[in-house]
Design a protein around this motif. Structure first.
Motif, PDB file in Angstrom:
ATOM      1  N   GLY A  65      -6.825  -1.613   3.000  1.00 42.55           N
ATOM      2  CA  GLY A  65      -5.411  -1.255   2.983  1.00 42.55           C
ATOM      3  C   GLY A  65      -4.604  -1.560   4.447  1.00 42.55           C
ATOM      4  N   THR A  66      -4.966  -2.551   5.121  1.00 42.77           N
ATOM      5  CA  THR A  66      -4.567  -2.729   6.471  1.00 42.77           C
ATOM      6  C   THR A  66      -2.921  -2.828   6.776  1.00 42.77           C
ATOM      7  N   SER A  70      -2.796  -2.204  10.673  1.00 41.12           N
ATOM      8  CA  SER A  70      -3.008  -0.983  11.452  1.00 41.12           C
ATOM      9  C   SER A  70      -3.772  -0.218  10.697  1.00 41.12           C
ATOM     10  N   ASP A  88      -6.283  -6.205   2.394  1.00 41.75           N
ATOM     11  CA  ASP A  88      -4.816  -5.968   1.735  1.00 41.75           C
ATOM     12  C   ASP A  88      -4.474  -6.804   0.663  1.00 41.75           C
ATOM     13  N   ALA A  89      -3.853  -6.251  -0.483  1.00 43.52           N
ATOM     14  CA  ALA A  89      -3.610  -6.825  -1.738  1.00 43.52           C
ATOM     15  C   ALA A  89      -2.102  -7.805  -1.451  1.00 43.52           C
ATOM     16  N   LYS A  93       1.756  -9.616   3.681  1.00 40.15           N
ATOM     17  CA  LYS A  93       1.336  -9.037   4.837  1.00 40.15           C
ATOM     18  C   LYS A  93       0.114  -9.742   5.522  1.00 40.15           C
ATOM     19  N   MET A 116      -9.137  -4.373  -3.203  1.00 46.03           N
ATOM     20  CA  MET A 116     -10.485  -3.949  -2.955  1.00 46.03           C
ATOM     21  C   MET A 116     -11.505  -3.664  -4.079  1.00 46.03           C
ATOM     22  N   GLU A 117     -10.869  -3.486  -5.185  1.00 45.25           N
ATOM     23  CA  GLU A 117     -11.932  -3.295  -6.399  1.00 45.25           C
ATOM     24  C   GLU A 117     -12.342  -4.669  -6.805  1.00 45.25           C
ATOM     25  N   LYS A 130      -5.652   3.796   6.924  1.00 43.16           N
ATOM     26  CA  LYS A 130      -4.689   4.864   7.110  1.00 43.16           C
ATOM     27  C   LYS A 130      -3.642   4.528   5.978  1.00 43.16           C
ATOM     28  N   ALA A 131      -3.096   5.648   5.478  1.00 45.44           N
ATOM     29  CA  ALA A 131      -1.992   5.914   4.498  1.00 45.44           C
ATOM     30  C   ALA A 131      -2.261   5.059   3.331  1.00 45.44           C
ATOM     31  N   LEU A 132      -3.584   5.066   2.644  1.00 49.86           N
ATOM     32  CA  LEU A 132      -3.974   4.454   1.599  1.00 49.86           C
ATOM     33  C   LEU A 132      -3.975   5.284   0.301  1.00 49.86           C
TER      34      LEU A 132
HETATM   35  C1  SAM Z   1       1.168   2.325   2.988  1.00 51.47           C
HETATM   36  S1  SAM Z   1       0.389   0.917   3.344  1.00 51.47           S
HETATM   37  C2  SAM Z   1      -0.585   1.207   4.812  1.00 51.47           C
HETATM   38  C3  SAM Z   1      -0.773   0.053   5.537  1.00 51.47           C
HETATM   39  C4  SAM Z   1      -1.507   0.175   6.996  1.00 51.47           C
HETATM   40  N1  SAM Z   1      -2.687   0.902   6.875  1.00 51.47           N
HETATM   41  C5  SAM Z   1      -0.546   1.243   7.723  1.00 51.47           C
HETATM   42  O1  SAM Z   1      -0.857   2.258   8.034  1.00 51.47           O
HETATM   43  O2  SAM Z   1       0.776   0.794   8.313  1.00 51.47           O
HETATM   44  C6  SAM Z   1      -0.687   0.748   1.898  1.00 51.47           C
HETATM   45  C7  SAM Z   1      -1.297  -0.666   1.992  1.00 51.47           C
HETATM   46  O3  SAM Z   1      -2.276  -0.670   0.990  1.00 51.47           O
HETATM   47  C8  SAM Z   1      -2.486  -1.740   0.175  1.00 51.47           C
HETATM   48  N2  SAM Z   1      -3.250  -1.509  -1.040  1.00 51.47           N
HETATM   49  C9  SAM Z   1      -2.790  -0.471  -1.870  1.00 51.47           C
HETATM   50  N3  SAM Z   1      -3.828  -0.587  -2.863  1.00 51.47           N
HETATM   51  C10 SAM Z   1      -4.744  -1.723  -2.715  1.00 51.47           C
HETATM   52  C11 SAM Z   1      -5.838  -2.058  -3.274  1.00 51.47           C
HETATM   53  N4  SAM Z   1      -6.295  -1.692  -4.482  1.00 51.47           N
HETATM   54  N5  SAM Z   1      -6.315  -3.011  -2.709  1.00 51.47           N
HETATM   55  C12 SAM Z   1      -6.076  -3.778  -1.454  1.00 51.47           C
HETATM   56  N6  SAM Z   1      -4.810  -3.362  -0.964  1.00 51.47           N
HETATM   57  C13 SAM Z   1      -4.332  -2.174  -1.469  1.00 51.47           C
HETATM   58  C14 SAM Z   1      -1.028  -2.083   0.072  1.00 51.47           C
HETATM   59  O4  SAM Z   1      -0.631  -3.345   0.008  1.00 51.47           O
HETATM   60  C15 SAM Z   1      -0.436  -1.606   1.410  1.00 51.47           C
HETATM   61  O5  SAM Z   1      -0.330  -2.641   2.131  1.00 51.47           O
END
Ligand code: SAM
Length: 196
Positions: A65-66, A70, A88-89, A93, A116-117, A130-132
């Motif tokens: 979830g980059t 970041s 990331d999905a 981004k 991811m899944e 981070k923040a995921l």
């Molecule tokens: C709140 S953002 C955090 C992004 C970054 N890590 C940051 O701190 O700036 C969460 C990210 O996770 C990605 N995400 C959420 N669920 C996901 C999944 N199942 N597979 C891939 N990416 C996912 C979202 O698209 C989003 O860009």
């Protein structure tokens, strides 16, 4: 203690922020105000650098979830000898992150678009996010993408302590603070048995 970005990364990180500003005008990547981006997206990532130190060259790192990269961008710049996947999905981004890798010449930064899944197992040696999501969610994804026995480092706020640590894992908090954005913690997660 505040995390410190290595000064030799400053030119590349400056170019990253310029590119983010440019893309954000048309693609609405982030609601973070420009003045907060260096601290939140880049300086915060530097809290992980001491935990990368034991990794031998050629190891594979995964940032789940980059988002805009970041913490992946800082990790890839600081350790060009590692392969750093940013997953990331969000297709927009990941398009941005591919442009970052190209324009800033970061060949070891590997943006990977998908959920991811659904993605094939990354077989990474070291993971972060981070923040995921909750520790439960993160370690569920890590069971798919991390090599058996590999550690995971979650960037969290102080309320992480209210979370349940999944059984079979030991969590060690490493608190730090950011100049204006408050208290944070690296939660180092290690499996209780090395083959787990
Ligand atoms: C709140 S953002 C955090 C992004 C970054 N890590 C940051 O701190 O700036 C969460 C990210 O996770 C990605 N995400 C959420 N669920 C996901 C999944 N199942 N597979 C891939 N990416 C996912 C979202 O698209 C989003 O860009």
């Amino acid at each position: 203690m505040e995390p410190r970005l290595p000064s030799e990364l400053n030119p590349a990180l400056g170019r990253y922020l310029v590119l983010l500003d440019k893309w954000n005008r048309t693609h609405a990547l982030t609601a973070l105000p420009p003045g907060a981006r260096r601290e939140e997206l880049l300086q915060d990532a530097a809290a992980l650098l001491p935990f990368l130190a034991p990794l031998p060259p050629g190891s594979r790192v995964a940032d789940l979830g980059t988002g805009m990269g970041s913490p992946a961008v800082v990790l890839a710049l600081a350790r060009p000898d590692l392969e750093v996947f940013g997953v990331d999905a969000s297709s927009k981004k990941m398009a941005f992150l591919r442009q970052v890798a190209l324009e800033l010449s970061i060949p070891n930064l590997k943006p990977l678009h998908g959920r991811m899944e659904d993605l094939p197992a990354l077989e990474a040696d070291w993971g972060t996010a981070k923040a995921l999501g909750s520790l439960d969610m993160l370690l569920g994804w890590w069971a798919r993408h991390g090599r058996p026995g590999s550690p995971f480092f979650a960037l969290k706020g102080p309320d992480w302590a209210e979370e349940r640590v999944p059984s079979g894992w030991t969590a060690t908090p490493h608190p730090y603070s950011l100049p204006t954005r408050g208290q944070r913690v690296v939660v180092a997660l290690k499996p209780d048995s090395p083959g787990a």
